[in-house]
Design an enzyme around this catalytic site. Structure first.
Site, PDB file in Angstrom:
ATOM      1  CD  GLU A 278      -2.815 -14.404  33.915  1.00  0.00           C
ATOM      2  OE1 GLU A 278      -1.832 -14.253  33.179  1.00  0.00           O
ATOM      3  OE2 GLU A 278      -3.189 -15.515  34.316  1.00  0.00           O
TER       4      GLU A 278
ATOM      5  CB  CYS B 185      -1.163  -8.013  29.382  1.00  0.00           C
ATOM      6  SG  CYS B 185      -2.544  -8.918  28.673  1.00  0.00           S
TER       7      CYS B 185
HETATM    8  P1  NAP Z   1      -2.221  -1.879  38.863  1.00  0.00           P
HETATM    9  O1  NAP Z   1      -1.953  -0.491  39.227  1.00  0.00           O
HETATM   10  O2  NAP Z   1      -1.358  -2.919  39.450  1.00  0.00           O
HETATM   11  O3  NAP Z   1      -3.731  -2.142  39.234  1.00  0.00           O
HETATM   12  C1  NAP Z   1      -4.330  -3.374  38.978  1.00  0.00           C
HETATM   13  C2  NAP Z   1      -5.577  -3.532  39.803  1.00  0.00           C
HETATM   14  O4  NAP Z   1      -5.201  -3.652  41.181  1.00  0.00           O
HETATM   15  C3  NAP Z   1      -6.510  -2.325  39.754  1.00  0.00           C
HETATM   16  O5  NAP Z   1      -7.830  -2.787  39.781  1.00  0.00           O
HETATM   17  C4  NAP Z   1      -6.179  -1.588  41.022  1.00  0.00           C
HETATM   18  O6  NAP Z   1      -7.221  -0.778  41.470  1.00  0.00           O
HETATM   19  C5  NAP Z   1      -5.964  -2.746  41.946  1.00  0.00           C
HETATM   20  N1  NAP Z   1      -5.233  -2.402  43.161  1.00  0.00           N
HETATM   21  C6  NAP Z   1      -4.143  -1.615  43.289  1.00  0.00           C
HETATM   22  N2  NAP Z   1      -3.759  -1.578  44.577  1.00  0.00           N
HETATM   23  C7  NAP Z   1      -4.623  -2.338  45.261  1.00  0.00           C
HETATM   24  C8  NAP Z   1      -4.774  -2.677  46.625  1.00  0.00           C
HETATM   25  N3  NAP Z   1      -3.931  -2.223  47.538  1.00  0.00           N
HETATM   26  N4  NAP Z   1      -5.784  -3.478  46.992  1.00  0.00           N
HETATM   27  C9  NAP Z   1      -6.654  -3.962  46.078  1.00  0.00           C
HETATM   28  N5  NAP Z   1      -6.568  -3.663  44.774  1.00  0.00           N
HETATM   29  C10 NAP Z   1      -5.565  -2.865  44.362  1.00  0.00           C
HETATM   30  O7  NAP Z   1      -2.197  -2.080  37.303  1.00  0.00           O
HETATM   31  P2  NAP Z   1      -2.875  -1.179  36.188  1.00  0.00           P
HETATM   32  O8  NAP Z   1      -2.177   0.131  36.176  1.00  0.00           O
HETATM   33  O9  NAP Z   1      -4.353  -1.177  36.306  1.00  0.00           O
HETATM   34  O10 NAP Z   1      -2.527  -2.006  34.892  1.00  0.00           O
HETATM   35  C11 NAP Z   1      -1.309  -1.894  34.223  1.00  0.00           C
HETATM   36  C12 NAP Z   1      -0.450  -3.066  34.497  1.00  0.00           C
HETATM   37  O11 NAP Z   1      -1.189  -4.260  34.360  1.00  0.00           O
HETATM   38  C13 NAP Z   1       0.702  -3.205  33.542  1.00  0.00           C
HETATM   39  O12 NAP Z   1       1.856  -3.366  34.310  1.00  0.00           O
HETATM   40  C14 NAP Z   1       0.433  -4.484  32.756  1.00  0.00           C
HETATM   41  O13 NAP Z   1       1.567  -5.236  32.494  1.00  0.00           O
HETATM   42  C15 NAP Z   1      -0.446  -5.230  33.653  1.00  0.00           C
HETATM   43  N6  NAP Z   1      -1.393  -6.041  32.895  1.00  0.00           N
HETATM   44  C16 NAP Z   1      -1.199  -7.377  32.831  1.00  0.00           C
HETATM   45  C17 NAP Z   1      -2.089  -8.163  32.152  1.00  0.00           C
HETATM   46  C18 NAP Z   1      -1.928  -9.653  32.078  1.00  0.00           C
HETATM   47  O14 NAP Z   1      -2.848 -10.342  31.658  1.00  0.00           O
HETATM   48  N7  NAP Z   1      -0.798 -10.163  32.456  1.00  0.00           N
HETATM   49  C19 NAP Z   1      -3.185  -7.588  31.515  1.00  0.00           C
HETATM   50  C20 NAP Z   1      -3.344  -6.222  31.581  1.00  0.00           C
HETATM   51  C21 NAP Z   1      -2.435  -5.450  32.279  1.00  0.00           C
HETATM   52  P3  NAP Z   1      -7.153   0.816  41.345  1.00  0.00           P
HETATM   53  O15 NAP Z   1      -7.153   1.141  39.906  1.00  0.00           O
HETATM   54  O16 NAP Z   1      -8.366   1.264  42.046  1.00  0.00           O
HETATM   55  O17 NAP Z   1      -5.877   1.236  42.004  1.00  0.00           O
END
Ligand code: NAP
Length: 681
Positions: free
Chosen positions: A258, A297
């Protein structure tokens, strides 16, 4: 308050990271709330523990037992919800925002649990669709089934819903029978960690069913295999990085994503500036911009109105946005809290800069906002930002850049075809909405746009009060979307559980398939000896137990009596000439409902006993007409059983009505509720 040192829950024990502690600041004050690290964690041992300890324990439970366990987790979280609300304030979220995350999370567990108990069997195997009869004599048939995967579910969450985001995945994976490892986003992991602690302390879960990583995932991806599932929520860039990990590709690890979404909302062409749909649309756009400070999201990023209504829509949106107070989430009158962190605010400001090359900011200053009871420099506060773009076909960034904050762009459309193409220009989104009172507009939007969106909300004056709105994913409906939104699906009632199970087509004789599924298949052995099947209480009734009744001749008097008694004088039963002219009938025939009433007269066992109630018929088909003078008899066979509670369970009976030539006259499933305890008179 001193900073909390977060702990990982690994192989049945809480453990602090050994070094590299990361400070997590409060979104409101900027002060460190918690410190986290997963360094020193043995990720391979963690994966082994899930597979070797958690998996077998969960798979030893039936689907219903697992569903009750998930319900108990929701109750445990609700009991201690105040502890979660206390932490919620640090994330920048208001109490109302927190409700969606905390209590919305428990409600998702309750809903998934209830759907599983109502719709899925109290067993280990789920039947998927009807059996496929492949051979002429019925000895070779096929049936699709689901069984639990034997690996682990790794849930990686975004920062915006640290509790709900975990639970919407966890409820499904646990009921699906998979031990789960939760990895929340670091910036709000303190809230997720506490929720995990409450669930572990509840004692409801078997050992190994749930583990937690607060920090990096180390080499965990190197230890994932073909029976594991990764469910990811976050940015498209992280999703791409993780789903292309060599081990994920090599082992075809199921990866549910997602990610970003440029959700659209459309004011229908039937709306005018004084129609109720106009007001509802304006309210919803502002609501979606400001709830959770737009860090949702599903938030409306692109708002489309008929070209002639652009100015009115802009003025109405601004008038409403002017009433939104930004500030300390729990301060009096505050409607919008802070973004999760300063770095997230910088990211949103940069995205707004990008969008302003194609659109004009008509409300809000990205660099300045008046805040209530807080300091703009310490907290990650941001004004709601409304942009206006009059040339949406010349604005590629508006359809591709997601500013994950209180930001939306107002745009015009020319006609419905234009609106549909513009909505689809987001190249796949979680949700779109249309505000219309015209069912023809609903049809056009669904035909033109449904394949680009995971959900379409159609809102108007009749449903606005009860509507859950544009941006609320519901546990009973699918959450996910194609393309940019990640191509994944979560929730959707029992559907979500099946993401953690494997579908397999099994083939064999009806007897073997009955043995494997515990669902009686036509052609399998029927047991006809002993007492009437209605004399057995729920636990003692065996699948395949059958009653073969004697025959009953249907007379013309029966048909006429039934017609007069019920008022059903349809010509096929009452007019020989007219019936003969109908290609389906040889002449006057018996009413179908007369036949199933007589069938009940043939198969019931009248004395009080374990059968408490007849709760319905399913899949009724009339196959061969019955003429006066024909006879019918019944074969009634126990097909499936599903326990409902400690007092009774549902039995589904296969019923076949046959005529004097053994031709199938009618077939259906009869549903009864049978007592667990023997209630024989
Ligand atoms: P993100 O930076 O992509 O992080 C998402 C998750 O991935 C976090 O738990 C992060 O952990 C983890 N992660 C990052 N790099 C990783 C790696 N190399 N290995 C394992 N895990 C890793 O996103 P975010 O900033 O938390 O959220 C914002 C984004 O999420 C927005 O772009 C939004 O569109 C999207 N979103 C989508 C939905 C949906 O349902 N489609 C819902 C909510 C948000 P860390 O925090 O420890 O880096």
């Amino acid at each position: 308050m001193s900073a909390i040192i977060l702990e990982n829950y690994v192989s049945g024990k809480w453990a602090k990271g050994q070094s590299d502690l990361v400070d997590i600041p409060s979104a409101v004050t900027g002060k460190t709330v918690a410190q986290t690290s997963s360094s020193g964690t043995d990720f391979k041992a963690m994966a082994d523990y899930a597979r070797d300890v958690g998996g077998p324990a969960l798979r030893a439970m039936t689907i219903h037992e697992r569903a009750y366990m998930v319900k108990a987790l929701g109750l445990a979280l609700n009991e201690r919800k105040d502890e979660l609300y206390a932490l919620n304030a640090h994330t920048g979220a208001t109490r109302r925002d927190g409700w969606v995350d905390i209590e919305g999370g428990s409600m998702t567990l309750f809903s998934t649990s209830s759907k599983a108990r109502r719709e899925l069997p109290d067993d280990y195997v789920i039947i998927d669709g009807p059996p496929e009869q492949i051979s002429r004599n019925g000895t070779w048939m096929g049936q699709h089934i689901y069984t639990s995967m034997q690996g682990l579910a790794l849930h990686i969450g975004a920062y915006n819903f640290p509790v709900w985001g975990m639970l919407e995945k966890l409820g499904s994976s646990l009921i699906g029978g998979m031990p789960s490892i939760v990895k929340p986003a670091t910036s709000t992991s303190y809230l997720c960690e506490h929720a995990v602690r409450i669930m572990i302390e509840s004692g409801v879960l078997p050992e190994g069913a749930l583990q937690l990583i607060v920090g990096r995932t180390g080499d965990l991806f190197d230890h994932l295999g073909c029976q594991d599932v990764v469910s990811f929520t976050g940015s498209a860039s992280t999703a791409t990085k993780l789903r292309t990990h060599p081990n994920i590709i090599k082992n075809s690890v199921r990866f549910v994503a997602e990610q970003d979404s440029l959700n659209a909302s459309v004011l229908g062409p039937d709306a005018t500036a004084d129609s109720p749909e106009f007001t509802l649309f304006i309210k919803e756009v502002v609501n979606e911009m400001t709830v959770k400070a737009g860090q949702k999201c599903t938030a409306i990023r692109r708002a489309f109105v008929p070209e002639a209504l652009m100015d009115e829509a802009q003025s109405a949106l601004i008038a409403r946005l002017e009433t939104i107070k930004v500030g300390k989430p729990d301060a009096e009158g505050v409607r919008m809290g802070a973004l999760v962190s300063q770095s997230q605010r910088t990211d949103v400001r940069n995205k707004v800069k990008q969008l302003s090359k194609e659109a004009k900011i008509v409300f809000g200053n990205p660099d300045k906002v008046d805040v209530v009871e807080a300091n703009d420099n310490d907290g990650a506060f941001l004004s709601p930002i409304l942009l206006r773009c009059d040339t949406p076909w010349e604005a590629p960034s508006i359809h591709s850049v997601e500013a994950f904050g209180p930001v939306s762009t107002l745009m015009p459309y020319q006609n419905m075809a234009d609106a549909i193409r513009l909505c689809n220009e987001g190249l796949g989104s979680l949700v779109m909405s249309i505000f219309t009172y015209d069912p023809n507009v609903a049809r056009e939007i669904v035909l033109g746009s449904a394949c680009f969106h995971g959900r379409i909300a159609m809102i108007n004056r009749d449903n606005a009060k009860e509507s859950t709105g544009h941006g609320s994913p519901l546990p009973v409906l699918v959450h996910g979307g194609p393309g940019r939104a990640g191509g994944g699906e979560e929730m959707g009632g029992a559907r979500g559980i099946k993401h953690y199970m494997q579908r397999t087509a099994i083939q064999g004789t009806p007897e073997l398939i009955t043995g494997a599924t515990k669902v009686w298949m036509k052609g399998a052995l029927r047991t006809t000896d002993g007492a009437h099947p209605f004399r057995f209480n729920f636990d003692d009734l065996e699948i395949g137990k059958t009653l073969l009744t004697k025959g009953r001749i249907i007379t013309l008097e029966d048909i006429e009596h039934f017609a007069e008694f019920t008022g059903d004088n349809f010509y096929a039963h009452m007019d020989e000439e007219a019936a003969k002219a109908n290609p389906f009938f040889p002449g006057r025939v018996a009413h179908g409902y007369l036949l199933i009433s007589f069938a009940a007269g043939l198969f019931v066992d009248a004395a009080p006993g374990p059968v408490l109630a007849n709760t319905g018929l399913e899949n009724l088909r009339f196959l061969t007409p019955v003429s006066p003078g024909d006879s019918i008899r019944v074969q009634l066979t126990a097909k499936t059983k599903k326990k409902r509670n400690d007092e009774y369970g549902e039995v589904k009976w296969d019923v076949e009505l046959l005529n004097q030539n053994d031709e199938l006259v009618a077939t259906y499933d009869l549903l009864t509720m049978n007592a667990i305890e023997n209630r024989d008179a």
